[in-house]
Design a protein around this motif. Structure first.
Motif, PDB file in Angstrom:
ATOM      1  N   LEU A  60       3.494   2.715 -12.370  1.00 54.58           N
ATOM      2  CA  LEU A  60       3.830   4.211 -12.676  1.00 54.58           C
ATOM      3  C   LEU A  60       5.071   4.882 -12.377  1.00 54.58           C
ATOM      4  N   THR A  61       5.170   3.997 -11.196  1.00 58.91           N
ATOM      5  CA  THR A  61       6.139   4.685 -10.378  1.00 58.91           C
ATOM      6  C   THR A  61       7.990   4.334 -10.393  1.00 58.91           C
ATOM      7  N   LEU A  62       7.282   3.009 -11.757  1.00 62.12           N
ATOM      8  CA  LEU A  62       8.848   2.450 -11.792  1.00 62.12           C
ATOM      9  C   LEU A  62       9.475   1.525 -11.003  1.00 62.12           C
ATOM     10  N   GLY A  63       8.386   0.954  -9.978  1.00 72.09           N
ATOM     11  CA  GLY A  63       8.788   0.186  -9.258  1.00 72.09           C
ATOM     12  C   GLY A  63       8.750   0.216  -7.562  1.00 72.09           C
ATOM     13  N   LEU A  64       8.892   1.432  -7.611  1.00 69.12           N
ATOM     14  CA  LEU A  64       8.742   1.965  -5.908  1.00 69.12           C
ATOM     15  C   LEU A  64       7.542   1.341  -5.158  1.00 69.12           C
ATOM     16  N   PHE A  65       6.397   1.461  -5.636  1.00 67.96           N
ATOM     17  CA  PHE A  65       5.151   0.873  -5.262  1.00 67.96           C
ATOM     18  C   PHE A  65       5.595  -0.497  -4.204  1.00 67.96           C
ATOM     19  N   LEU A  66       6.839  -0.635  -5.495  1.00 67.99           N
ATOM     20  CA  LEU A  66       6.543  -2.471  -4.712  1.00 67.99           C
ATOM     21  C   LEU A  66       6.994  -1.918  -2.746  1.00 67.99           C
ATOM     22  N   LEU A  67       7.840  -1.321  -2.515  1.00 66.95           N
ATOM     23  CA  LEU A  67       8.299  -0.878  -1.275  1.00 66.95           C
ATOM     24  C   LEU A  67       7.416  -1.208  -0.049  1.00 66.95           C
ATOM     25  N   VAL A  68       6.009  -0.495  -0.995  1.00 66.78           N
ATOM     26  CA  VAL A  68       4.763  -0.147  -0.054  1.00 66.78           C
ATOM     27  C   VAL A  68       4.023  -1.076  -0.089  1.00 66.78           C
ATOM     28  N   VAL A  69       3.995  -2.284  -0.656  1.00 64.77           N
ATOM     29  CA  VAL A  69       3.377  -3.750  -0.961  1.00 64.77           C
ATOM     30  C   VAL A  69       4.174  -4.458  -0.117  1.00 64.77           C
ATOM     31  N   ASN A  70       5.910  -4.125   0.364  1.00 68.68           N
ATOM     32  CA  ASN A  70       6.830  -4.924   0.217  1.00 68.68           C
ATOM     33  C   ASN A  70       6.825  -4.633   2.569  1.00 68.68           C
ATOM     34  N   ALA A  71       5.618  -3.284   2.338  1.00 66.17           N
ATOM     35  CA  ALA A  71       5.544  -2.252   4.344  1.00 66.17           C
ATOM     36  C   ALA A  71       4.168  -2.981   5.000  1.00 66.17           C
ATOM     37  N   ALA A  72       3.179  -3.146   3.950  1.00 59.68           N
ATOM     38  CA  ALA A  72       1.953  -3.661   4.053  1.00 59.68           C
ATOM     39  C   ALA A  72       1.873  -5.246   4.629  1.00 59.68           C
ATOM     40  N   MET A  73       3.021  -6.510   3.856  1.00 61.73           N
ATOM     41  CA  MET A  73       2.928  -7.399   4.312  1.00 61.73           C
ATOM     42  C   MET A  73       3.746  -7.541   5.811  1.00 61.73           C
ATOM     43  N   LEU A  74       4.546  -6.167   5.829  1.00 59.54           N
ATOM     44  CA  LEU A  74       5.464  -6.449   7.112  1.00 59.54           C
ATOM     45  C   LEU A  74       4.384  -6.190   8.355  1.00 59.54           C
ATOM     46  N   GLY A  75       3.333  -5.165   8.046  1.00 56.72           N
ATOM     47  CA  GLY A  75       2.240  -4.270   8.637  1.00 56.72           C
ATOM     48  C   GLY A  75       1.216  -5.887   9.253  1.00 56.72           C
ATOM     49  N   LEU A  76       1.035  -7.034   8.041  1.00 52.04           N
ATOM     50  CA  LEU A  76       0.207  -7.736   7.877  1.00 52.04           C
ATOM     51  C   LEU A  76       0.366  -8.722   8.859  1.00 52.04           C
ATOM     52  N   ALA A  77       1.980  -9.439   8.696  1.00 50.46           N
ATOM     53  CA  ALA A  77       2.558  -9.915   9.198  1.00 50.46           C
ATOM     54  C   ALA A  77       2.581  -9.497  10.818  1.00 50.46           C
ATOM     55  N   SER A  78       3.330  -8.612  11.113  1.00 46.35           N
ATOM     56  CA  SER A  78       2.602  -8.347  12.874  1.00 46.35           C
ATOM     57  C   SER A  78       1.628  -7.898  13.536  1.00 46.35           C
ATOM     58  N   TRP A  79       0.194  -7.961  12.314  1.00 48.53           N
ATOM     59  CA  TRP A  79      -0.753  -7.535  12.704  1.00 48.53           C
ATOM     60  C   TRP A  79      -1.568  -9.608  12.932  1.00 48.53           C
TER      61      TRP A  79
END
Length: 121
Positions: A60-79
């Motif tokens: 639906l967002t033409l792939g832009l939501f993957l940026l949010v997924v990548n940000a979540a992965m960085l946040g999970l790694a920092s946790w």
């Protein structure tokens, strides 16, 4: 490309993110390497599940939501790694962009020609 090469490329990309993005910190080289390892493991095991679950939103967002997924992965790694701090969503988003671009560039620069896909074949 080998495990150690990918680990050091990811560590370099994370270090670049700490230099370029306010709100991302890492305390020491050992923590940086642990953060790179955690980020690689999170991307290998958790990210595919999230990408699959968020596929309709990604389309639906033409792939832009993957940026949010990548940000979540960085946040999970920092946790997961004490001494590796991400201050919130926006630093995680910008950090994920920096890490992605730097990892891509370093892989293209340092990967042997045999590891790269052939273009035009």
């Amino acid at each position: 490309m080998g495990f150690w090469a990918r680990l050091f490329i990811t560590a370099f990309a994370l270090w670049a993110a700490t230099q370029l993005v306010p709100g991302i910190e890492v305390r020491g080289v050992v923590r940086l390497l642990l953060a790179a390892l955690a980020f690689g493991l999170v991307n290998a095991f958790v990210r595919p599940v999230l990408v699959l679950l968020s596929l309709p939103l990604t389309v639906l967002t033409l792939g832009l939501f993957l940026l949010v997924v990548n940000a979540a992965m960085l946040g999970l790694a920092s946790w997961l790694v004490p001494g590796f701090e991400v201050a919130g969503f926006w630093p995680a988003l910008w950090g994920a962009i920096v890490v992605s671009v730097m990892s891509w560039a370093a892989t293209r620069l340092f990967a042997p020609a045999a590891d790269l896909p052939a273009s035009g074949r």
